[in-house]
Design a protein around this motif. Structure first.
Motif, short mmCIF file in Angstrom:
data_model
loop_
_atom_site.label_atom_id
_atom_site.label_comp_id
_atom_site.label_asym_id
_atom_site.label_seq_id
_atom_site.Cartn_x
_atom_site.Cartn_y
_atom_site.Cartn_z
N GLU A 1 15.05 -6.49 49.40
CA GLU A 1 16.20 -6.69 50.11
C GLU A 1 16.44 -5.58 51.06
O GLU A 1 17.29 -5.47 52.04
CB GLU A 1 17.42 -6.71 49.06
CG GLU A 1 17.79 -7.98 48.22
CD GLU A 1 18.23 -9.14 48.95
OE1 GLU A 1 18.61 -9.19 50.15
OE2 GLU A 1 17.96 -10.27 48.54
N LYS A 2 15.58 -4.44 50.75
CA LYS A 2 15.97 -3.39 51.67
C LYS A 2 14.60 -2.94 52.48
O LYS A 2 14.87 -2.06 53.67
CB LYS A 2 16.11 -1.97 50.72
CG LYS A 2 17.06 -2.11 49.76
CD LYS A 2 16.93 -1.08 48.69
CE LYS A 2 18.02 -1.23 47.58
NZ LYS A 2 18.05 -0.48 46.44
N ILE B 1 11.52 -14.06 53.98
CA ILE B 1 12.47 -13.74 53.47
C ILE B 1 12.41 -13.22 51.84
O ILE B 1 11.41 -13.54 51.27
CB ILE B 1 13.52 -15.10 53.29
CG1 ILE B 1 12.76 -15.96 52.26
CG2 ILE B 1 13.81 -15.53 54.51
CD1 ILE B 1 13.65 -17.31 52.12
N PRO B 2 13.45 -12.31 51.41
CA PRO B 2 13.27 -11.61 50.21
C PRO B 2 12.70 -12.55 48.85
O PRO B 2 11.62 -12.05 48.35
CB PRO B 2 14.59 -11.20 49.77
CG PRO B 2 15.20 -10.81 51.34
CD PRO B 2 14.81 -12.02 51.84
N ARG C 1 12.67 -7.90 43.60
CA ARG C 1 13.81 -8.50 44.18
C ARG C 1 14.75 -7.41 44.66
O ARG C 1 15.23 -7.74 45.87
CB ARG C 1 14.88 -9.14 43.04
CG ARG C 1 13.99 -10.59 42.91
CD ARG C 1 14.62 -11.19 41.63
NE ARG C 1 15.85 -11.78 42.00
CZ ARG C 1 16.87 -12.15 41.15
NH1 ARG C 1 16.53 -12.55 39.94
NH2 ARG C 1 17.95 -12.75 41.65
N LYS C 2 15.09 -6.50 44.21
CA LYS C 2 16.08 -5.27 44.74
C LYS C 2 15.27 -4.73 46.00
O LYS C 2 15.81 -4.29 47.09
CB LYS C 2 16.08 -4.17 43.82
CG LYS C 2 17.00 -4.30 42.68
CD LYS C 2 17.53 -3.36 41.74
CE LYS C 2 16.40 -2.88 41.12
NZ LYS C 2 16.76 -1.58 40.06
#
Length: 205
Positions: free
Chosen positions: A184-185, A135-136, A180-181
């Protein structure tokens, strides 16, 4: 010593030299991350034998962050591996129990930059095969040290001098926010197990 100095310069430009290999195809590239000795070179050479992927970087990969994720912008054409896993007929330079060798033209991509579609923590072993999506936020915790390459920060020169490579002030917070950004992608995975299991999973991603 030269790498430690270069690392500092890259970080000042918000570019991150990751201890990782990078390989892929027209769908995008995969960043193979792990400490020395986990089997990155063995896995990469197996993928090349299968003619599934080409290599962008064999050892250190310089990463930058984009609005839509991660991009590899530079890397090494040289690879290193343990002697027992190395083809002795190829041109190489030996040191300790490892070999350094240059990738051939048909193994290496000519692209100047490549997009990253997945980041994979890999580890070869003879135990139970493991395929886990990270998970991120857990991915940030696991991969943050690799993106700073903290193992190469300081270098002992001779017997009594330490070159302290350090890092620019505030780069840690910039890296944290960008990871973190990005995570998510893009997919972040943990693959552990046999050579055949890991290479098949990577080629099917």
């Amino acid at each position: 010593l030269l790498y430690s100095m270069m690392r500092r310069n890259l970080l000042e430009q918000q570019l991150f030299p990751v201890h990782a290999a990078c390989a892929g195809d027209d769908r995008g590239y995969i960043l193979l991350v792990g400490h020395s000795g986990v089997g990155k070179t063995t896995i990469l050479m197996e993928l090349l034998k299968m003619r599934k992927m080409k290599v962008f970087s064999g050892n250190k990969t310089v990463m930058c962050f984009k609005d839509d994720g991660l991009e590899a912008i530079a890397g090494t054409r040289t690879m290193t591996g343990r002697t027992k896993d190395f083809d002795e007929t190829a041109s190489h330079v030996g040191y300790a129990d490892r070999q350094a060798f240059m990738l051939s033209d048909d193994q290496y991509t000519s692209a100047s930059t490549v997009p990253i579609r997945a980041v994979v923590l890999v580890k070869l072993n003879d135990g139970e095969d493991r395929h886990e999506t990270i998970i991120p936020m857990s991915a940030v915790h696991k991969l943050y040290p690799f993106f700073l390459d903290v193992m190469s920060e300081d270098v002992i020169v001779g017997s009594d001098f330490i070159y302290k490579g350090g890092r620019p002030e505030g780069i840690e917070n910039i890296l944290l926010a960008e990871l973190r950004k990005s995570f998510e992608k893009i997919h972040v995975l943990h693959l552990e197990g046999s050579r055949s299991f890991i290479t098949k999973t990577l080629s099917d991603l």
